[in-house]
Enzyme design. Structure first.
Site, PDB file in Angstrom:
ATOM      1  N   CYS A 122      36.719 -13.957  -7.074  1.00  0.00           N
ATOM      2  CA  CYS A 122      37.324 -13.388  -5.868  1.00  0.00           C
ATOM      3  C   CYS A 122      38.592 -14.118  -5.451  1.00  0.00           C
ATOM      4  CB  CYS A 122      36.314 -13.389  -4.720  1.00  0.00           C
ATOM      5  SG  CYS A 122      34.862 -12.353  -5.038  1.00  0.00           S
ATOM      6  N   HIS A 263      40.028 -12.353   1.180  1.00  0.00           N
ATOM      7  CA  HIS A 263      39.275 -11.600   0.178  1.00  0.00           C
ATOM      8  C   HIS A 263      38.127 -10.925   0.908  1.00  0.00           C
ATOM      9  CE1 HIS A 263      35.475 -13.876  -0.972  1.00  0.00           C
ATOM     10  NE2 HIS A 263      35.205 -12.684  -1.477  1.00  0.00           N
ATOM     11  N   ASN A 293      33.026  -5.171  -1.577  1.00  0.00           N
ATOM     12  CA  ASN A 293      33.690  -6.368  -2.082  1.00  0.00           C
ATOM     13  C   ASN A 293      34.203  -6.066  -3.490  1.00  0.00           C
ATOM     14  OD1 ASN A 293      34.492  -8.852  -3.067  1.00  0.00           O
ATOM     15  ND2 ASN A 293      32.688  -9.956  -2.379  1.00  0.00           N
TER      16      ASN A 293
END
Length: 337
Positions: A122, A263, A293
């Site tokens: 990420c 993020h 996500n």
């Protein structure tokens, strides 16, 4: 004989173009709740996510990356042949050993560009953004870099593991990095790692330490796994430090930051942390409610949404913070061109 005149390398770099690609397949909480043994309302209550997007079975990470890259080039008014560097941040490459960035470089037609993949999960997009700045400064004084974040997490979801299945999704975002004026573009960055926690999230099997075999498949070693409590605890510890380090390094207090684009982890957790840190709802950009996500793709995707919503204008100061598997973390402050 006098020494030859040396031109100082260009050191200011910023984002010239921005692109995104979201797979067509939209997946609601109701679509996945039963397989994970929960109610749709439970998913939204625990995560803040209402739906996400999944790639089609025939779509690879390179397909999503290619579409986002083409979009970013068009936005910058550039052709693929203008690009010197292609960096692709991903945790879900098309295959091991072959850099997915090389496939994108070829299919895009960026034939003179150096291409490679970047890790960090990420945090990968911010790692790639910093590397793009450094490589351009060192090797391409007036160059252009294409920085892409792309993920197809749906292909690595354990159909019985709700800790990952309700959170992660697919998408791609890309930016073109090129020369900027002094005081504009990428202003500062910070980064770090803690390998002692390398096993709390990731894909256990398929590499040299544990090659794929019948046992690893039976145990689900090829799926994404996550110790949710350990990851959340690390995020709560590190995220505030990234923000603090960035504001100190750049000499910009938080009240002089216009937007915080992190993020896109659990959006419920992001909102809670934002409140604790004094980040106002007007500053914080959250898109995981509707995209999930998307790992390394999440920051450029969120930037795209912020611009579409009229929140990202020239001279807007933006802080980015990301925490990824490894564990690793990264932060960047930029002033939008």
């Amino acid at each position: 004989m006098s020494a030859p005149h040396m031109t100082a390398p260009h050191t200011a770099w910023g984002i010239l173009g921005l692109g995104v690609h979201v797979p067509e397949r939209r997946v609601s909480n109701a679509d996945i709740a039963e397989q994970y043994g929960v109610e749709p309302a439970w998913i939204e209550r625990m995560t803040g996510i209402t739906h996400r997007h999944y790639a089609d079975p025939a779509e690879a990470t390179s397909d999503l990356a290619l579409a986002a890259a083409a979009d970013a080039l068009a936005d910058a008014g550039l052709a693929a042949g203008d690009i010197d560097v292609v960096l692709l941040a991903t945790s879900t490459p098309d295959q091991l050993a072959v850099a997915t960035a090389c496939r994108v470089q070829h299919r895009l037609g960026a034939h003179r560009a150096w291409a490679t993949d970047i890790g960090g999960a990420c945090a990968g997009f911010l790692n790639a953004l910093k590397l793009a700045r450094d490589v351009l400064t060192a090797s391409y004084p007036q160059g252009r870099a294409l920085v892409i974040g792309a993920e197809t997490f749906s292909k690595f979801q354990n159909p019985r593991d709700r800790s990952t299945g309700v959170l992660f999704a697919d998408g791609a975002g890309a930016v073109v990095v090129g020369p900027a004026g002094e005081g504009e573009g990428l202003l500062c960055s910070v980064q770090g790692s803690d390998g002692a926690l390398a096993d709390i999230v990731g894909i256990r099997a398929g590499g040299s330490a544990r090659p794929a075999d019948a046992r690893s498949l039976a145990e689900g070693g090829h799926y994404l796994h996550m110790n949710g409590k350990a990851v959340a605890a690390y995020f709560h510890d590190v995220f505030p430090r990234i923000v603090q380090d960035l504001t100190r390094t750049c000499g910009l207090p938080l009240d002089r930051i216009d937007l915080v684009v992190p993020h896109q982890a659990n959006p419920r957790m992001l909102r809670t942390l934002g409140t604790e840190l004094g980040i106002s709802p007007e500053q914080l950009v959250i898109t995981a409610d509707t995209y999930g996500n998307t790992g390394a793709a999440s920051i450029p995707m969120a930037l795209h949404t912020a611009r579409a919503d009229g929140r990202l204008a020239p001279r807007t100061t933006v802080l980015h913070a990301a925490v990824g598997a490894g564990m690793s973390w990264a932060g960047v402050v930029q002033r939008w061109l």
